[in-house]
Design a protein around this motif. Structure first.
Motif, short mmCIF file in Angstrom:
data_model
loop_
_atom_site.label_atom_id
_atom_site.label_comp_id
_atom_site.label_asym_id
_atom_site.label_seq_id
_atom_site.Cartn_x
_atom_site.Cartn_y
_atom_site.Cartn_z
N LYS A 1 0.20 -5.97 2.67
CA LYS A 1 1.15 -6.72 3.51
C LYS A 1 2.31 -5.83 3.95
CE LYS A 1 -1.24 -10.43 2.87
NZ LYS A 1 -2.51 -9.69 2.75
N LEU A 2 2.48 -4.69 3.26
CA LEU A 2 3.53 -3.73 3.58
C LEU A 2 3.00 -2.35 3.22
CD1 LEU A 2 6.68 -3.05 4.06
CD2 LEU A 2 6.90 -3.23 1.59
N LEU A 3 3.37 -1.35 4.02
CA LEU A 3 2.94 0.02 3.72
C LEU A 3 4.16 0.89 3.41
CD1 LEU A 3 0.48 0.64 6.72
CD2 LEU A 3 -0.10 -0.15 4.42
N LEU A 4 4.03 1.72 2.40
CA LEU A 4 5.01 2.79 2.13
C LEU A 4 4.25 4.10 2.31
CD1 LEU A 4 6.83 1.62 -1.17
CD2 LEU A 4 7.39 1.07 1.20
N LEU A 5 4.60 4.83 3.36
CA LEU A 5 3.83 6.04 3.69
C LEU A 5 4.71 7.26 3.49
CD1 LEU A 5 2.22 4.73 7.03
CD2 LEU A 5 1.32 4.51 4.70
N GLY B 1 0.85 -1.20 0.00
CA GLY B 1 0.00 0.00 0.00
C GLY B 1 0.88 1.24 0.00
N PHE B 2 0.69 2.08 -0.99
CA PHE B 2 1.52 3.29 -1.12
C PHE B 2 0.68 4.53 -0.88
CE2 PHE B 2 3.71 6.20 -4.45
CZ PHE B 2 4.45 6.83 -3.47
N LEU B 3 1.02 5.24 0.19
CA LEU B 3 0.35 6.52 0.48
C LEU B 3 1.16 7.63 -0.16
CD1 LEU B 3 -2.02 7.68 2.37
CD2 LEU B 3 -0.15 8.34 3.89
N PHE B 4 0.58 8.29 -1.15
CA PHE B 4 1.27 9.35 -1.89
C PHE B 4 1.54 10.55 -0.98
CE2 PHE B 4 1.10 8.46 -6.53
CZ PHE B 4 0.42 7.25 -6.50
N ASN C 1 -0.12 -3.76 13.01
CA ASN C 1 0.90 -4.79 13.11
C ASN C 1 1.44 -5.20 11.73
OD1 ASN C 1 2.54 -6.47 14.56
ND2 ASN C 1 1.08 -8.19 14.49
N LEU C 2 1.70 -4.21 10.89
CA LEU C 2 2.26 -4.46 9.56
C LEU C 2 3.67 -3.87 9.48
CD1 LEU C 2 -0.66 -3.38 7.16
CD2 LEU C 2 0.26 -5.69 7.41
N PRO C 3 4.52 -4.42 8.60
CA PRO C 3 5.79 -3.73 8.35
C PRO C 3 5.53 -2.49 7.50
CG PRO C 3 5.61 -5.69 6.96
CD PRO C 3 4.37 -5.65 7.81
N TYR C 4 6.38 -1.49 7.65
CA TYR C 4 6.20 -0.30 6.81
C TYR C 4 7.49 0.51 6.72
CZ TYR C 4 4.95 1.36 11.55
OH TYR C 4 4.92 1.61 12.90
N ILE C 5 7.52 1.37 5.71
CA ILE C 5 8.56 2.40 5.61
C ILE C 5 7.81 3.72 5.63
CG2 ILE C 5 10.55 3.31 4.35
CD1 ILE C 5 10.72 0.67 2.83
N ILE C 6 8.22 4.61 6.52
CA ILE C 6 7.57 5.92 6.62
C ILE C 6 8.58 7.01 6.29
CG2 ILE C 6 6.39 7.58 8.11
CD1 ILE C 6 5.40 5.33 9.81
N ILE C 7 8.25 7.84 5.32
CA ILE C 7 9.02 9.06 5.07
C ILE C 7 8.41 10.15 5.93
CG2 ILE C 7 9.56 10.87 3.40
CD1 ILE C 7 9.45 8.72 1.20
#
Ligand SMILES: Nc1ncnc2c1ncn2[C@@H]1O[C@H](COP(=O)(O)OP(=O)(O)OP(=O)(O)O)[C@@H](O)[C@H]1O
Ligand SMILES: [Mg+2]
Length: 245
Positions: free
Chosen positions: A161-165, A85-88, A188-194
């Motif tokens: 299954k993974l978030l990019l925020l 999931g990509f949050l723009f 409880n998901l893995p993610y990368i947050i900018i």
């Protein structure tokens, strides 16, 4: 490549065609179950890195692996996008339906759910992000913070299954930011947050990276620094968390 990772970047280099300097140099990085923060100056290439992971930009050099397979081309990235999931950075790039419920139900409908199921999923996710009752609101008339939460709901409704925020706290007031911390904890998901917000990243992520002249560098843990400041205006009481290990 040794172990199979959910996503792995190998020697990624990126150079905008019109630009003389490469934005990203030799990026090697793998993500499985971690919670990762990415902080760095404006224009340092953070969003560009997300666009490469999502297949929206093709790296000048290097490979993107998804579950151990090299992927390139839009069909292969479709399989990755199904699970990531990509949050723009800008919610207006993410939202396109007239009403909130249509935007949030769009993903589940696309995945083959019936209209009734999609509506149920969308309603439950809106409830989770604190937007109960927003179903029939006109998307483009929402406030910036409300749009951010609807955009988050559109990706959560796809069961990622993974978030990019990309800068998820932009436009969020302090209470809503705290709610976002709780939502992320609950998922409880893995993610990368900018983010440019150290405190938010400290609360939400276990590892922190920065982009330094195009190189992805891991930040040291527990770096204590003195922090005193004065607010020129404002009588709303607040406090700042002390820095500490
Ligand atoms: N299409 C493009 N062509 C040329 N240069 C571009 C293009 N898109 C972005 N850039 C440049 O690439 C650099 C990195 O941009 P990027 O959006 O990845 O930065 P960022 O780290 O996300 O910054 P911010 O914190 O401001 O969001 C910037 O200098 C930007 O101007
Ligand atoms: Mg950016």
């Amino acid at each position: 490549m040794s172990a199979v990772h959910f996503i792995e970047l190998e020697n990624i280099r990126y150079h905008f065609p019109a630009d003389a300097r490469p934005i990203l140099h030799n990026i090697n990085f793998a993500i499985d179950r971690q919670t990762v923060g990415l902080i760095g100056p404006n224009g340092s290439g953070k969003t560009t890195l997300f666009h490469i992971i999502m297949g929206l930009l093709k790296p000048t050099e290097g490979k993107v692996f998804f579950k151990g397979e090299v992927i390139s081309g839009s069909d292969q990235f479709k399989t990755l996008r199904r699970e990531v999931g990509f949050l723009f950075q800008s919610s207006d790039d993410q939202l396109f339906s007239p009403t909130v419920i249509e935007d949030v139900a769009f993903g589940p409908l696309n995945l083959g759910h019936t209209e009734e199921e999609a509506r149920q999923i969308a309603t439950a996710v809106l409830d989770k992000v604190g937007l109960k009752g927003f179903e029939n609101r006109i998307t483009h008339k929402l406030s910036g913070g409300e749009k951010k939460l609807v955009a988050l709901a559109t990706i959560l409704s796809m069961d990622p299954k993974l978030l990019l925020l990309d800068e998820p706290t932009n436009n969020l007031d302090p209470e809503t930011q705290s709610r976002l911390v709780a939502i992320l904890d609950d998922l409880n998901l893995p993610y990368i947050i900018i983010s440019h917000d150290w405190d938010f990243l400290a609360k939400t992520t276990a590892e922190l990276y920065t982009l330094d002249n195009g190189h992805l560098v891991k930040c040291r843990e527990g770096h204590i620094h003195e922090h005193r400041h004065i607010h020129p205006y404002g009588n709303r009481p607040h406090h700042h968390k002390e820095a500490g290990p």
